[in-house]
Design a protein around this motif. Structure first.
Motif, PDB file in Angstrom:
ATOM      1  N   UNK A  91      -3.512  -8.632  25.886  1.00  0.00           N
ATOM      2  CA  UNK A  91      -2.435  -8.781  24.642  1.00  0.00           C
ATOM      3  C   UNK A  91      -3.078  -9.843  24.021  1.00  0.00           C
ATOM      4  N   UNK A  92      -4.145  -9.093  22.668  1.00  0.00           N
ATOM      5  CA  UNK A  92      -4.688  -9.763  21.727  1.00  0.00           C
ATOM      6  C   UNK A  92      -4.765  -8.996  20.768  1.00  0.00           C
ATOM      7  N   UNK A  93      -3.895  -8.043  20.444  1.00  0.00           N
ATOM      8  CA  UNK A  93      -3.461  -7.542  19.344  1.00  0.00           C
ATOM      9  C   UNK A  93      -2.930  -7.839  17.995  1.00  0.00           C
ATOM     10  N   UNK A  94      -2.637  -7.193  17.173  1.00  0.00           N
ATOM     11  CA  UNK A  94      -2.384  -7.567  15.873  1.00  0.00           C
ATOM     12  C   UNK A  94      -0.035  -7.490  16.502  1.00  0.00           C
ATOM     13  N   UNK A  95       0.302  -7.391  15.310  1.00  0.00           N
ATOM     14  CA  UNK A  95       1.360  -7.404  14.803  1.00  0.00           C
ATOM     15  C   UNK A  95       2.356  -7.909  14.018  1.00  0.00           C
ATOM     16  N   UNK A  96       3.775  -7.909  14.073  1.00  0.00           N
ATOM     17  CA  UNK A  96       4.496  -8.707  13.191  1.00  0.00           C
ATOM     18  C   UNK A  96       5.694  -8.660  13.859  1.00  0.00           C
ATOM     19  N   UNK A 258       1.518  -8.036   8.504  1.00  0.00           N
ATOM     20  CA  UNK A 258       0.566  -8.273  10.137  1.00  0.00           C
ATOM     21  C   UNK A 258       0.365  -9.767  10.691  1.00  0.00           C
ATOM     22  N   UNK A 259       0.014  -9.877  12.113  1.00  0.00           N
ATOM     23  CA  UNK A 259       0.045 -11.328  12.797  1.00  0.00           C
ATOM     24  C   UNK A 259      -1.305 -11.812  12.795  1.00  0.00           C
ATOM     25  N   UNK A 260      -2.256 -11.918  13.309  1.00  0.00           N
ATOM     26  CA  UNK A 260      -3.196 -11.953  14.492  1.00  0.00           C
ATOM     27  C   UNK A 260      -2.993 -12.928  15.498  1.00  0.00           C
ATOM     28  N   UNK A 261      -3.926 -12.543  16.925  1.00  0.00           N
ATOM     29  CA  UNK A 261      -4.161 -13.294  17.646  1.00  0.00           C
ATOM     30  C   UNK A 261      -4.765 -14.426  17.983  1.00  0.00           C
ATOM     31  N   UNK A 262      -4.466 -15.376  18.552  1.00  0.00           N
ATOM     32  CA  UNK A 262      -5.456 -16.266  19.016  1.00  0.00           C
ATOM     33  C   UNK A 262      -6.470 -16.220  20.428  1.00  0.00           C
ATOM     34  N   UNK A 263      -4.823 -15.573  21.058  1.00  0.00           N
ATOM     35  CA  UNK A 263      -5.226 -16.014  22.721  1.00  0.00           C
ATOM     36  C   UNK A 263      -4.783 -14.172  23.089  1.00  0.00           C
ATOM     37  N   UNK A 264      -5.140 -14.315  24.121  1.00  0.00           N
ATOM     38  CA  UNK A 264      -4.838 -12.311  24.580  1.00  0.00           C
ATOM     39  C   UNK A 264      -3.481 -12.731  25.762  1.00  0.00           C
ATOM     40  N   UNK A 265      -2.998 -13.452  25.306  1.00  0.00           N
ATOM     41  CA  UNK A 265      -1.576 -13.233  25.963  1.00  0.00           C
ATOM     42  C   UNK A 265      -0.322 -13.017  25.050  1.00  0.00           C
ATOM     43  N   UNK A 266       1.174 -12.764  25.473  1.00  0.00           N
ATOM     44  CA  UNK A 266       2.396 -13.056  24.625  1.00  0.00           C
ATOM     45  C   UNK A 266       2.313 -13.467  23.903  1.00  0.00           C
ATOM     46  N   UNK A 267       2.164 -13.878  22.591  1.00  0.00           N
ATOM     47  CA  UNK A 267       2.552 -14.329  21.008  1.00  0.00           C
ATOM     48  C   UNK A 267       3.374 -15.437  21.419  1.00  0.00           C
ATOM     49  N   UNK A 268       4.472 -14.944  21.911  1.00  0.00           N
ATOM     50  CA  UNK A 268       6.385 -15.788  22.489  1.00  0.00           C
ATOM     51  C   UNK A 268       5.196 -17.190  23.327  1.00  0.00           C
ATOM     52  N   UNK A 390       5.013 -23.333  15.508  1.00  0.00           N
ATOM     53  CA  UNK A 390       4.605 -21.363  15.363  1.00  0.00           C
ATOM     54  C   UNK A 390       3.080 -21.275  15.084  1.00  0.00           C
ATOM     55  N   UNK A 391       3.043 -20.081  15.608  1.00  0.00           N
ATOM     56  CA  UNK A 391       1.626 -19.835  16.462  1.00  0.00           C
ATOM     57  C   UNK A 391       0.751 -19.800  14.742  1.00  0.00           C
ATOM     58  N   UNK A 392      -0.702 -19.937  15.236  1.00  0.00           N
ATOM     59  CA  UNK A 392      -1.821 -19.523  13.675  1.00  0.00           C
ATOM     60  C   UNK A 392      -1.647 -18.109  14.573  1.00  0.00           C
ATOM     61  N   UNK A 402     -13.872 -15.567   9.158  1.00  0.00           N
ATOM     62  CA  UNK A 402     -14.571 -16.047  10.235  1.00  0.00           C
ATOM     63  C   UNK A 402     -13.117 -16.315  11.704  1.00  0.00           C
ATOM     64  N   UNK A 403     -12.585 -16.788  12.081  1.00  0.00           N
ATOM     65  CA  UNK A 403     -12.141 -16.130  13.062  1.00  0.00           C
ATOM     66  C   UNK A 403     -11.657 -15.092  13.930  1.00  0.00           C
ATOM     67  N   UNK A 404     -11.771 -14.565  12.329  1.00  0.00           N
ATOM     68  CA  UNK A 404     -11.544 -12.830  12.904  1.00  0.00           C
ATOM     69  C   UNK A 404     -12.626 -12.294  13.718  1.00  0.00           C
ATOM     70  N   UNK A 405     -13.353 -12.791  13.123  1.00  0.00           N
ATOM     71  CA  UNK A 405     -15.152 -12.132  13.699  1.00  0.00           C
ATOM     72  C   UNK A 405     -15.291 -13.030  14.718  1.00  0.00           C
ATOM     73  N   UNK A 406     -15.472 -13.748  14.385  1.00  0.00           N
ATOM     74  CA  UNK A 406     -15.814 -14.606  15.695  1.00  0.00           C
ATOM     75  C   UNK A 406     -14.760 -14.303  17.098  1.00  0.00           C
ATOM     76  N   UNK A 407     -13.797 -13.726  17.197  1.00  0.00           N
ATOM     77  CA  UNK A 407     -12.914 -13.302  18.038  1.00  0.00           C
ATOM     78  C   UNK A 407     -13.678 -11.463  18.322  1.00  0.00           C
ATOM     79  N   UNK A 408     -13.110 -11.200  16.641  1.00  0.00           N
ATOM     80  CA  UNK A 408     -13.981  -9.281  17.889  1.00  0.00           C
ATOM     81  C   UNK A 408     -15.588 -10.253  18.642  1.00  0.00           C
TER      82      UNK A 408
END
Length: 446
Positions: A91-96, A258-268, A390-392, A402-408
């Protein structure tokens, strides 16, 4: 000037799409590939890949697509299903937030499955076509989902509306005519999984967010419409109730939300995780300094699995436990995605000592964003409270490039190899990249 969704799909071209929308989609493409890479290591992915291999194989002289990071070939419908379950298993993929769900986990594998078969047939498909198809899928999916949530009482999973987005992308790639396109959307909406999101929250299993059936529903809808199967109208895209959600189609882009997750868990859970991370760093704390904690948040978040998840599926839809992981380990990444984390005694202690408070104000305002605050009660008697968070990763508080690249690379390098991951990133950054090469990089077995 208002255009219909079918006209949008029929007429949109790469040169018509604003640069900021293209930039979002390149970011989503890289981010989702990283999630897919680590997703291939999960039980969910392995089970569904075997299901697709045995139950949805590619026949002789029939459509065929490769599974993500596998090398195996199955039908495009099977590839879309296995790919969607694979991405959704981490659960680390993008969302809205406003649409209460995720586009990339269903749209990306559906588009890749369709394109892989088209390229196998020798059809002319470019990297620009890939980006346009993804953008159509996201835009149509988001608007269908907004309409669905705005006009239907039940809270459906993302699979319900990503099916429509996947069919829209398929209509573009298969070059369906206007009537075929209209029927494809209707077929996908009718057959898409109207699965209940809060069942997934209250009883977490491998079912996840419904995209495992949403993606293949959309792909099959496009193929069926191409053969003459009828299914129009899609009520989330046509009619008076739907009209407000489509009036500015092609003029304003929902993709940009579209938002992006910093962590692989539910965005809530993310605002509380961000808050405890900052409280720990700003006050030079270690987890043993904490006696107990309190999280004030919106109603849905308090229904996440409480304090002692027994499986990784439950951990994905938990709040107190990933909060405790951050307090103890200072990160939530691949190292914390191992089942051994469920037996971590210090994480268990912090989780059990964390109270979840259903805050009416946060519930009322958690529409476009997700809100929480955190209080840490320390052993020395101090109480440290965070601001409302609220979430980053939201569009107004984005993760940097850079954060997106580092996460990838954090998710992909140890799975597929750093060299291969860097090749994927370099390709996607090019204006016109080698599409067959990209598909080989993301489908070959590692």
């Amino acid at each position: 000037m208002t255009i219909s969704v079918t006209e949008f799909i029929q007429t949109i071209r790469y040169q018509d799409i604003p640069e900021d929308v293209l930039a979002v989609m390149r970011r989503s493409l890289l981010d989702t590939i990283g999630v897919a890479a680590i997703g291939t290591t999960t039980r969910i992915s392995n089970i569904v890949k075997e299901f697709a291999r045995t139950q949805m194989p590619a026949g002789v002289d029939s459509a065929a697509s490769r599974l993500l990071f596998s090398g195996l070939t199955v039908s495009p419908v099977g590839a879309a299903m296995a790919g969607a379950f694979t991405v959704d298993s981490i659960d680390a993929h993008d969302g809205y937030s406003k649409v209460k769900g995720h586009a990339g986990s269903g749209i990306f594998p559906a588009v890749i499955a369709l394109i892989d078969d088209l390229l196998r047939q020798g059809k002319d498909v470019s990297s620009q076509d890939l980006l346009v198809a993804l953008i159509i899928g996201y835009e149509v999916g988001y608007r269908s989902g907004l309409c669905m949530h705005g006009t239907v009482a039940d809270y459906h999973t993302s699979g319900a509306w990503t099916a429509v987005g996947a069919a829209a992308a398929g209509a573009y790639l298969l070059k369906l005519d206007k009537e075929q396109t209209r029927h494809a959307l209707g077929i996908a909406e009718y057959h898409g999984p109207r699965s209940q999101m809060m069942r997934c929250i209250d009883h977490p299993t491998m079912l996840r967010d419904g995209v495992g059936w949403g993606a293949p529903s959309g792909v099959s809808a496009a193929y069926m419409a191409q053969l003459g199967f009828t299914g129009a109208p899609a009520i989330t895209a046509e009619g008076e109730e739907a009209k407000p959600y489509w009036d500015d189609l092609g003029q304003r882009w929902e993709v940009n939300n579209t938002h992006y997750k910093a962590y692989p868990v539910c965005r809530w859970a993310h605002p509380a995780i961000d808050a405890v991370q900052d409280l720990m760093k700003d006050n030079n704390l270690v987890s043993t300094d904490i006696e107990r904690a309190q999280i004030n948040t919106f109603h849905y978040a308090t229904r996440l699995v409480k304090h002692a998840p027994k499986t990784m599926d439950e951990l994905t839809y938990a709040l107190a436990y990933p909060f405790a992981i951050m307090a103890v380990h200072g990160e939530i990444g691949p190292k914390q995605l191992q089942e051994s984390i469920l037996q971590d005694k210090e994480v268990q202690r912090i989780s059990t000592a964390t109270e979840l408070v259903d805050d009416a104000h946060y519930t009322a305002i958690s529409i476009d964003k997700r809100w929480a605050d955190v209080t840490l009660f320390l052993n020395d008697g101090r109480e440290l409270q965070s601001d409302a968070r609220t979430p980053r990763g939201d569009p107004d508080n984005p993760l940097s490039d850079k954060e997106i690249s580092d996460k990838f690379h954090l998710l992909a390098d140890d799975i597929i190899g750093a060299d291969r991951a860097h090749k994927i990133e370099a390709l996607i950054s090019e204006v016109n990249f080698d599409l067959p090469q990209l598909l080989t990089l993301i489908t070959d077995k590692y």
